[in-house]
Design a protein around this motif. Sequence first.
Motif, short mmCIF file in Angstrom:
data_model
loop_
_atom_site.label_atom_id
_atom_site.label_comp_id
_atom_site.label_asym_id
_atom_site.label_seq_id
_atom_site.Cartn_x
_atom_site.Cartn_y
_atom_site.Cartn_z
N SER A 56 0.82 -1.21 0.00
CA SER A 56 0.00 0.00 0.00
C SER A 56 0.86 1.27 0.00
O SER A 56 0.46 2.29 -0.56
CB SER A 56 -0.95 0.00 1.19
OG SER A 56 -0.23 -0.04 2.41
N TYR A 84 -0.67 -10.52 -11.24
CA TYR A 84 -0.79 -10.18 -9.82
C TYR A 84 -0.96 -8.67 -9.62
O TYR A 84 -1.87 -8.22 -8.91
CB TYR A 84 0.43 -10.68 -9.03
CG TYR A 84 0.48 -10.09 -7.64
CD1 TYR A 84 -0.42 -10.51 -6.66
CD2 TYR A 84 1.38 -9.08 -7.31
CE1 TYR A 84 -0.41 -9.95 -5.40
CE2 TYR A 84 1.40 -8.52 -6.05
CZ TYR A 84 0.50 -8.96 -5.10
OH TYR A 84 0.51 -8.40 -3.85
N SER A 87 -4.29 -7.48 -10.67
CA SER A 87 -5.34 -7.76 -9.69
C SER A 87 -5.31 -6.75 -8.54
O SER A 87 -6.36 -6.34 -8.05
CB SER A 87 -5.25 -9.19 -9.18
OG SER A 87 -4.11 -9.37 -8.35
N VAL A 88 -4.12 -6.34 -8.12
CA VAL A 88 -4.01 -5.32 -7.07
C VAL A 88 -4.61 -4.00 -7.57
O VAL A 88 -5.38 -3.34 -6.86
CB VAL A 88 -2.54 -5.12 -6.64
CG1 VAL A 88 -2.40 -3.92 -5.71
CG2 VAL A 88 -2.01 -6.38 -5.96
N ASP A 90 -6.86 -3.65 -9.91
CA ASP A 90 -8.30 -3.84 -10.02
C ASP A 90 -8.99 -3.68 -8.66
O ASP A 90 -9.99 -2.98 -8.54
CB ASP A 90 -8.63 -5.23 -10.60
CG ASP A 90 -8.30 -5.36 -12.06
OD1 ASP A 90 -8.10 -4.33 -12.76
OD2 ASP A 90 -8.21 -6.52 -12.54
N GLU A 91 -8.44 -4.35 -7.65
CA GLU A 91 -9.06 -4.36 -6.32
C GLU A 91 -9.03 -2.99 -5.65
O GLU A 91 -9.91 -2.67 -4.86
CB GLU A 91 -8.36 -5.39 -5.43
CG GLU A 91 -8.65 -6.82 -5.86
CD GLU A 91 -7.81 -7.84 -5.10
OE1 GLU A 91 -7.27 -7.50 -4.02
OE2 GLU A 91 -7.70 -8.97 -5.59
N THR A 92 -8.02 -2.19 -5.97
CA THR A 92 -7.88 -0.87 -5.34
C THR A 92 -8.53 0.24 -6.15
O THR A 92 -8.57 1.39 -5.70
CB THR A 92 -6.40 -0.53 -5.11
OG1 THR A 92 -5.73 -0.55 -6.38
CG2 THR A 92 -5.75 -1.49 -4.14
N THR A 95 -7.12 0.82 -11.66
CA THR A 95 -7.31 0.65 -13.11
C THR A 95 -8.25 1.72 -13.65
O THR A 95 -8.19 2.03 -14.84
CB THR A 95 -7.86 -0.75 -13.45
OG1 THR A 95 -8.97 -1.05 -12.62
CG2 THR A 95 -6.79 -1.81 -13.28
#
Length: 103
Positions: A56, A84, A87-88, A90-92, A95
């Motif tokens: 983070s 990987y 995906s980080v 995307d989740e945060t 993107t």
Amino acid sequence: MLKTTLREEENTLIMTFEGKFDTPASFQAEQDMKVLFDTEDHDVILDLTNLRYIASSGLRLFLKLLQKARNEDRVVTVTGLSQYIQSVFDETGFTRLFRIVNK
């Protein structure tokens, strides 16, 4: 361990990140990225092709850079996202914030 490399092409600064962008590495990375924050007339490309991990604290630096660049009408592009790192992002929600170009 994180390794950064900086190069300039035309009116763009390209910083390459290699290794793990964990919390201890973020202190040195912030110093390495100072030139990206200090410029007012260059767009920026963050090349994450060889980045294996981001904490983070690394995401915070990217966001801080994006906000400053936008205030100066500069563009920050992110490239080379591994599955990987994608995906980080995307989740945060990164993107949706960053211009992302796949190589």
